[in-house]
Motif scaffolding. Structure first.
Motif, PDB file in Angstrom:
ATOM      1  N   SER A  65      36.741 -58.894 -11.276  1.00 30.76           N
ATOM      2  CA  SER A  65      36.434 -58.968  -9.853  1.00 30.76           C
ATOM      3  C   SER A  65      37.016 -60.236  -9.228  1.00 30.76           C
ATOM      4  O   SER A  65      37.424 -60.236  -8.054  1.00 30.76           O
ATOM      5  N   LYS A 103      40.563 -59.418  -8.573  1.00 34.47           N
ATOM      6  CA  LYS A 103      40.649 -58.533  -7.411  1.00 34.47           C
ATOM      7  C   LYS A 103      40.525 -59.324  -6.117  1.00 34.47           C
ATOM      8  O   LYS A 103      41.281 -59.094  -5.150  1.00 34.47           O
ATOM      9  N   ARG A 141      43.610 -59.654  -3.385  1.00 31.66           N
ATOM     10  CA  ARG A 141      43.439 -59.247  -1.990  1.00 31.66           C
ATOM     11  C   ARG A 141      43.690 -60.427  -1.061  1.00 31.66           C
ATOM     12  O   ARG A 141      44.332 -60.273  -0.013  1.00 31.66           O
TER      13      ARG A 141
END
Length: 327
Positions: A284, A287, A291
């Motif tokens: 995570s 991620k 992003r």
């Protein structure tokens, strides 16, 4: 104006009216200017709102047409502005941005004695963070005045007491204060934050020259739970206790305007952090960094501080390869 009883994120900071020359002659010779708004915290507010989060932006504005314009624009983007204070005596700040064919844009601030520079700790109230999950602040607001710095500390302390998570982007602005002043204030705020979002140059100003890995270690030892270090063209790297994750850059082939890229990075990172903070794994964290890299890079493709921010639908399409980037 939109009012949300429950929001994902609260931000506190100054927004200004931004003027930019419409042509290429520069401020000195260009007769026409475009008008927009700009401000690190409102940039993040718009970025997060477009990514599907509910955001409340709090500030102090002059009771003037510029203040009206800022509120109308943010409300039109879906940001909750119901807690903004209006001041009948002090003005809303403005600034000018001049883009040249080389290097970063040059900015000229006219924010001395602006309404928000006179914000007081006594203005800060628990209602600002009522129903919120997260508080985002930057190092720009504390640079405006001693009372503004005290106000930022107070809202961070209130947020900590109420169990909100807190993010801090140092957003160093040398035109507003000295490096020594910035170092003293910002280092005192790091222990209050869960997510710290510096760039490499800012990290060096704060704690001196270190290796990239040591920057992560130093800021974690100060109390941050997550450190997301921006590496410019090399992407970003994230640190948590026992975890180090590097995310590759999102490559763009031209840069139009760098201002606002760090705010887009913050919005991208926080949009993932808010969803996965309860169980923040290496996956995570990667991620969130990826992003953030995408949104930060794409922000440089537009002449404006926030206008090019993607919606969640556009971002999902881009991540899945269904959206072609044309510039």
């Amino acid at each position: 104006m939109q009012q949300n009883s429950r929001v994902d994120v609260v931000t506190l900071g100054e927004s200004m009216v931004l003027f930019q020359p419409t042509g290429e002659k520069g401020i000195k010779y260009e007769p026409l200017f475009t008008k927009s708004l700009a401000g690190a915290e409102s940039n993040v507010s718009i970025g997060l709102t477009r990514l599907g989060k509910k955001v409340r932006w709090v500030s102090k504005l002059g009771k003037d047409p510029f203040g009206d314009f800022i509120l109308a624009t943010l409300a039109g983007e879906g940001v909750d502005v119901s807690h903004v204070i209006r001041d009948e005596q002090l003005p809303t700040a403005v600034y000018f941005k001049e883009t040249k064919s080389f290097g970063d844009p040059t900015v000229y601030y006219y924010r001395k004695n602006s309404a928000v520079s006179h914000i007081q700790p006594s203005d800060v109230c628990i209602d600002w963070i009522e129903g919120a999950k997260h508080l985002h602040v930057t190092g720009i607001t504390p640079a405006l005045s001693e009372n503004a710095a005290a106000s930022v500390r107070k809202i961070m302390e209130l947020a900590e007491e109420k169990g909100l998570t807190i993010s801090l982007d140092p957003n160093l602005r040398r035109k507003l204060w000295s490096e020594e002043e910035a170092r003293t204030v910002l280092l005192s705020l790091i222990p209050l934050c869960d997510v710290f979002l510096p760039g490499v140059e800012e990290a060096e100003v704060l704690v001196g020259p270190h290796s990239i890995e040591d920057y992560g270690k130093v800021f974690l030892e100060m109390g941050a739970k997550v450190v997301a270090l921006k590496l410019g063209e090399e992407g970003s790297i994230g640190f948590m206790e026992g975890k180090t994750v590097q995310a590759a850059p999102y490559v763009v082939h031209q840069v139009i305007d760098t201002v606002g890229a760090g705010d887009a990075f913050a919005a991208g990172f926080l949009s993932v952090f808010l969803d996965e903070q309860a169980d923040m794994t290496s996956s995570s964290l990667e991620k969130a960094l990826s992003r953030a890299n995408v949104l930060g890079a794409l922000a440089t493709q537009f002449k404006g501080d926030w206008e090019g921010n993607l919606t969640l639908e556009e971002l999902i399409a881009l991540e899945s390869g269904r959206l072609a980037v044309k510039r």
